[in-house]
Design a protein around this motif. Structure first.
Motif, PDB file in Angstrom:
ATOM      1  N   GLY A  40     -56.203 -53.563  70.147  1.00 43.94           N
ATOM      2  CA  GLY A  40     -55.988 -53.677  71.586  1.00 43.94           C
ATOM      3  C   GLY A  40     -56.505 -52.499  72.375  1.00 43.94           C
ATOM      4  N   ARG A  67     -59.864 -53.009  74.245  1.00 43.06           N
ATOM      5  CA  ARG A  67     -59.984 -54.050  75.263  1.00 43.06           C
ATOM      6  C   ARG A  67     -60.327 -53.406  76.606  1.00 43.06           C
ATOM      7  N   PRO A  75     -51.766 -54.900  87.575  1.00 46.50           N
ATOM      8  CA  PRO A  75     -51.509 -54.985  86.120  1.00 46.50           C
ATOM      9  C   PRO A  75     -52.748 -54.673  85.285  1.00 46.50           C
ATOM     10  N   GLN A  76     -53.913 -55.123  85.736  1.00 52.16           N
ATOM     11  CA  GLN A  76     -55.152 -54.845  85.007  1.00 52.16           C
ATOM     12  C   GLN A  76     -55.486 -53.354  85.053  1.00 52.16           C
ATOM     13  N   ARG A 118     -53.341 -50.878  85.297  1.00 52.44           N
ATOM     14  CA  ARG A 118     -52.413 -50.184  84.395  1.00 52.44           C
ATOM     15  C   ARG A 118     -52.829 -50.371  82.936  1.00 52.44           C
ATOM     16  N   GLN A 119     -53.230 -51.598  82.582  1.00 51.05           N
ATOM     17  CA  GLN A 119     -53.659 -51.863  81.204  1.00 51.05           C
ATOM     18  C   GLN A 119     -54.916 -51.070  80.868  1.00 51.05           C
ATOM     19  N   GLN A 120     -55.848 -51.007  81.797  1.00 48.73           N
ATOM     20  CA  GLN A 120     -57.081 -50.263  81.554  1.00 48.73           C
ATOM     21  C   GLN A 120     -56.827 -48.766  81.467  1.00 48.73           C
ATOM     22  N   ASP A 138     -54.103 -47.329  80.271  1.00 54.52           N
ATOM     23  CA  ASP A 138     -53.541 -47.083  78.934  1.00 54.52           C
ATOM     24  C   ASP A 138     -54.622 -47.197  77.863  1.00 54.52           C
ATOM     25  N   ALA A 139     -55.452 -48.245  77.948  1.00 55.62           N
ATOM     26  CA  ALA A 139     -56.483 -48.457  76.930  1.00 55.62           C
ATOM     27  C   ALA A 139     -57.514 -47.332  76.953  1.00 55.62           C
TER      28      ALA A 139
END
Length: 366
Positions: free
Chosen positions: A235, A238, A250-251, A253-255, A257-258
């Motif tokens: 993950g 990604r 949300p995208q 925040r996910q980016q 972290d990634a």
């Protein structure tokens, strides 16, 4: 009486806001079309250009929103003052709050609306603009900077070079380099295919491993298939292509972290996340600052002066945003501070003017 006055000020402010935003938006779109019109060619270009500018109008409306909120506040108070209505309000023992409160409430609602508008509409319109420019008019600009797939990643002492594939299906033609503490190459692992399993386990196919000793010797090992713990989950790779401004919260925040997990820069994504809220909210202190400027004693020029003062504040605000973005990108300033600094400066300036206006009113009442 108070409710009637509040509704009157609100109605006047919203009329100026809609008129100013519409006028500035029309000027921007016409100027942009004139500047770029030579690029619109080919069969069906009229329909494509119309769709392009429909989406540009949405993006520009968001970008110009705080400026329109500021200019509308100054124009509202200046208009009331020119007609003698500010004097009448004071004669009825209403203080500056009679103007600050309704305009501030309107600016707050409009600012929150800009945040929701950005999150639900502008992000999609921005992506559509890029698609039309590249696919229909062959105008690439900085498209490659944001949309070229990332291939180099780092996690701890490992550097990954993933030439093809994705985190869900697996990667083709992958290389994993292991570095020592003094940045020497200790091991190179090449695989024809690399597929994520549970946790940090990976299934490798067509493996060739080279180990390098400090003395300069090289050991070669190959295997048709093996499972290896690479210290990073699938993950983490990604990584979504695209401009951070065109991603929802949300995208983003996910980016964030990634990207942190695989050693990619995060400044622009963190800045975009904070700006999603800071930019719209900036319209509130900007509007209150315009009210304070318009209520200055002995002020002349009224509406014309309000427009000039508003434009000066807009230019200063824009300059702070550009400088803050540059400093944040170069890691000289935390992204959150670069995003919120203009809003904080406007808030302090509007508070100073509020206190000054209140003090003058108290002294005049004695």
């Amino acid at each position: 009486m108070r409710g009637t006055l509040l509704r009157y000020v609100v109605r006047t402010y919203l009329q100026f806001f809609v008129g100013i935003l519409g006028a500035v938006l029309a000027i921007f779109l016409v100027a942009d079309f004139v500047d770029r019109g030579r690029n619109f060619t080919g069969e069906g270009w009229v329909a494509a250009a119309a769709l392009l500018y429909a989406n540009k109008a949405l993006v520009a409306a968001h970008q110009l929103g705080p400026a329109a909120m500021l200019l509308a506040a100054g124009a509202t108070v200046s208009s009331l003052r020119k007609r003698g209505e500010v004097t009448a309000i004071r004669a009825l023992t209403f203080g500056p709050a009679a103007l600050y409160l309704p305009i501030g409430l309107c600016a707050l609602v409009l600012g929150l609306g800009l945040i929701a508008f950005d999150e639900s509409v502008v992000v999609r319109a921005g992506r559509r603009i890029d698609e039309i420019n590249t696919q229909r008019f062959n105008r690439w600009g900085d498209w490659r900077f944001y949309y070229t797939p990332k291939q180099w990643f780092r996690r701890g002492d490992r550097v990954f070079y993933l030439r093809g594939g994705d985190a869900q299906a697996g990667f083709e033609d992958a290389t994993v380099l292991t570095l020592t503490s003094d940045f020497r190459l200790a091991r190179r692992l090449d695989a024809q295919r690399m597929r994520p399993l549970a946790g940090t386990q990976w299934e490798l196919t067509g493996v060739v491993e080279r180990t390098f000793t400090p003395e300069g010797a090289t050991h070669l090992r190959s295997a048709a298939h093996e499972v290896v713990d690479l210290g990073v989950a699938g993950g983490a790779f990604r990584i979504r292509p695209g401009r951070p401004e065109q991603m929802r919260v949300p995208q983003l925040r996910q980016q964030l972290d990634a990207r942190k997990e695989v050693g990619l820069p995060t400044a622009l994504f963190s800045l975009a996340l904070h700006n999603r809220f800071a930019y719209g909210i900036a319209g509130l202190p900007a509007a209150l600052l315009a009210v304070g400027l318009a209520l200055r004693p002995g002020r002349r020029g009224h509406l014309t002066m309000a427009m000039v003062e508003g434009l000066v504040v807009v230019v200063v605000l824009w300059g702070m945003m550009v400088v803050g973005r540059t400093l944040a990108t170069n890691q000289h300033l935390p992204p959150w501070l670069a995003a919120w600094a203009p809003t904080l400066v406007l808030a302090v300036a509007s508070a100073v003017l509020w206190l000054r206006t209140e003090g003058i009113q108290r002294r005049a009442a004695r």
